[in-house]
Design a protein around this motif. Structure first.
Motif, PDB file in Angstrom:
ATOM      1  N   THR A  66       0.851  -1.180   0.000  1.00 12.87           N
ATOM      2  CA  THR A  66       0.000   0.000   0.000  1.00 12.87           C
ATOM      3  C   THR A  66       0.889   1.234   0.000  1.00 12.87           C
ATOM      4  N   VAL A  67       0.341   2.326  -0.511  1.00  7.18           N
ATOM      5  CA  VAL A  67       1.005   3.625  -0.445  1.00  7.18           C
ATOM      6  C   VAL A  67      -0.081   4.649  -0.152  1.00  7.18           C
ATOM      7  N   THR A  68       0.211   5.590   0.751  1.00  2.00           N
ATOM      8  CA  THR A  68      -0.810   6.545   1.175  1.00  2.00           C
ATOM      9  C   THR A  68      -0.280   7.974   1.183  1.00  2.00           C
ATOM     10  N   THR A  69      -1.207   8.897   1.079  1.00  2.03           N
ATOM     11  CA  THR A  69      -0.924  10.317   1.254  1.00  2.03           C
ATOM     12  C   THR A  69      -2.148  10.962   1.874  1.00  2.03           C
ATOM     13  N   SER A  70      -1.929  12.060   2.573  1.00  2.00           N
ATOM     14  CA  SER A  70      -3.049  12.798   3.158  1.00  2.00           C
ATOM     15  C   SER A  70      -2.686  14.271   3.219  1.00  2.00           C
ATOM     16  N   VAL A  71      -3.705  15.112   3.345  1.00  2.00           N
ATOM     17  CA  VAL A  71      -3.490  16.553   3.407  1.00  2.00           C
ATOM     18  C   VAL A  71      -4.554  17.172   4.312  1.00  2.00           C
ATOM     19  N   THR A  72      -4.184  18.225   5.002  1.00  2.00           N
ATOM     20  CA  THR A  72      -5.134  18.942   5.847  1.00  2.00           C
ATOM     21  C   THR A  72      -6.036  19.838   4.996  1.00  2.00           C
ATOM     22  N   ASP A  73      -5.429  20.604   4.093  1.00  2.00           N
ATOM     23  CA  ASP A  73      -6.170  21.527   3.234  1.00  2.00           C
ATOM     24  C   ASP A  73      -6.020  21.104   1.777  1.00  2.00           C
ATOM     25  N   THR A  97     -10.743   9.424  -0.484  1.00  2.00           N
ATOM     26  CA  THR A  97     -11.840   9.739   0.436  1.00  2.00           C
ATOM     27  C   THR A  97     -11.778  11.210   0.827  1.00  2.00           C
ATOM     28  N   GLU A  98     -12.837  11.678   1.436  1.00  2.00           N
ATOM     29  CA  GLU A  98     -12.919  13.061   1.903  1.00  2.00           C
ATOM     30  C   GLU A  98     -12.560  14.041   0.789  1.00  2.00           C
ATOM     31  N   GLY A  99     -13.093  13.784  -0.412  1.00  2.00           N
ATOM     32  CA  GLY A  99     -12.849  14.682  -1.537  1.00  2.00           C
ATOM     33  C   GLY A  99     -11.432  14.629  -2.072  1.00  2.00           C
ATOM     34  N   GLY A 100     -10.657  13.649  -1.663  1.00  2.00           N
ATOM     35  CA  GLY A 100      -9.280  13.525  -2.115  1.00  2.00           C
ATOM     36  C   GLY A 100      -8.267  13.873  -1.044  1.00  2.00           C
ATOM     37  N   ALA A 101      -8.726  14.188   0.157  1.00  2.00           N
ATOM     38  CA  ALA A 101      -7.800  14.520   1.243  1.00  2.00           C
ATOM     39  C   ALA A 101      -6.968  13.310   1.659  1.00  2.00           C
ATOM     40  N   PHE A 102      -7.528  12.112   1.493  1.00  2.00           N
ATOM     41  CA  PHE A 102      -6.821  10.878   1.825  1.00  2.00           C
ATOM     42  C   PHE A 102      -6.828   9.998   0.576  1.00  2.00           C
ATOM     43  N   GLU A 103      -5.657   9.513   0.209  1.00  2.00           N
ATOM     44  CA  GLU A 103      -5.549   8.609  -0.942  1.00  2.00           C
ATOM     45  C   GLU A 103      -4.737   7.399  -0.537  1.00  2.00           C
ATOM     46  N   VAL A 104      -5.187   6.250  -0.983  1.00  2.00           N
ATOM     47  CA  VAL A 104      -4.454   5.016  -0.748  1.00  2.00           C
ATOM     48  C   VAL A 104      -4.478   4.195  -2.029  1.00  2.00           C
ATOM     49  N   ALA A 105      -3.332   3.661  -2.363  1.00  4.76           N
ATOM     50  CA  ALA A 105      -3.225   2.744  -3.503  1.00  4.76           C
ATOM     51  C   ALA A 105      -2.787   1.397  -2.937  1.00  4.76           C
ATOM     52  N   PHE A 106      -3.406   0.330  -3.424  1.00  9.26           N
ATOM     53  CA  PHE A 106      -3.074  -0.991  -2.898  1.00  9.26           C
ATOM     54  C   PHE A 106      -3.122  -2.036  -4.005  1.00  9.26           C
ATOM     55  N   VAL A 107      -2.294  -3.050  -3.844  1.00  9.11           N
ATOM     56  CA  VAL A 107      -2.244  -4.165  -4.785  1.00  9.11           C
ATOM     57  C   VAL A 107      -1.829  -5.403  -3.995  1.00  9.11           C
ATOM     58  N   ASN A 108      -2.308  -6.571  -4.437  1.00  9.93           N
ATOM     59  CA  ASN A 108      -2.069  -7.807  -3.704  1.00  9.93           C
ATOM     60  C   ASN A 108      -1.660  -8.923  -4.658  1.00  9.93           C
ATOM     61  N   ASN A 109      -0.758  -9.775  -4.208  1.00 12.57           N
ATOM     62  CA  ASN A 109      -0.340 -10.987  -4.932  1.00 12.57           C
ATOM     63  C   ASN A 109       0.194 -10.713  -6.333  1.00 12.57           C
ATOM     64  N   VAL A 110       1.108  -9.771  -6.440  1.00 12.29           N
ATOM     65  CA  VAL A 110       1.768  -9.485  -7.710  1.00 12.29           C
ATOM     66  C   VAL A 110       2.966 -10.429  -7.856  1.00 12.29           C
TER      67      VAL A 110
END
Length: 178
Positions: A66-73, A97-110
């Motif tokens: 997984t890889v994540t990013t988040s932002v307050t504004d 989520t939250e209009g793009g404030a939180f993003e997560v990318a995930f992949v399994n069994n590559v």
């Protein structure tokens, strides 16, 4: 985000490569040939970026992460958007989520192939001081090889079936009309 807003950020393309063992990409071996890794980038300048994390493993197996990013504004200087995340060409699912404030990318069994350079590529758009982080796991996969006793039982089973088919007598019934 509008095209004009994207153009205002500049069209600078920032590309970086981080081999395993650098401060941005660490890996720790574990029991049974497993590996756990952590990767990140921070302070990403405004514009489009493409970060490549490279690694080679001693055995074939499967990777997940997984890889994540988040932002307050939203749309502030510290906002960052993923455009794609790929591992050896397999695209990760990106959830916002939250209009793009939180993003997560995930992949399994590559599938991860031993002895070759494997690549994790994070592509996105930074608004001036973006950051993200992620984790990955690897589990080796060994092909199941039957034991000698299993082979012997299987060969004996085929022999019994063949013998039974050969010895089988065909019963022919005749009926006479009287």
């Amino acid at each position: 985000m509008s095209i004009a807003a994207a153009a205002a950020l500049g069209s600078t393309a920032e590309a970086a490569t981080f081999p395993v063992g650098t401060p941005n990409f660490t890996a720790t071996p574990g029991a049974g040939g497993t590996f756990a890794g952590a990767f990140k980038n921070q302070g990403i300048a405004a514009g489009v970026f493409s970060d490549t994390f490279t690694f080679t493993l001693p055995s074939n197996g499967l990777g997940s992460g997984t890889v994540t990013t988040s932002v307050t504004d939203l749309f502030s200087v510290s906002d960052l958007d993923f455009t794609s995340v790929l591992i050896n060409g397999f695209a990760a699912n990106i959830t916002r989520t939250e209009g793009g404030a939180f993003e997560v990318a995930f992949v399994n069994n590559v599938p991860i192939v031993s002895g070759q350079l494997n690549r994790l590529v994070v592509n996105g758009l930074s608004r001036g001081n973006g950051a993200y982080g992620g984790q990955a796991t690897f589990t080796p996969v060994t092909a199941a090889v039957p034991e000698a006793a299993t082979w012997a039982m299987m060969v004996m089973g085929f022999g019994v079936v063949g013998f039974a088919m050969r010895r089988r007598k065909t019963v022919v019934r005749f009926s006479q009309a009287i």
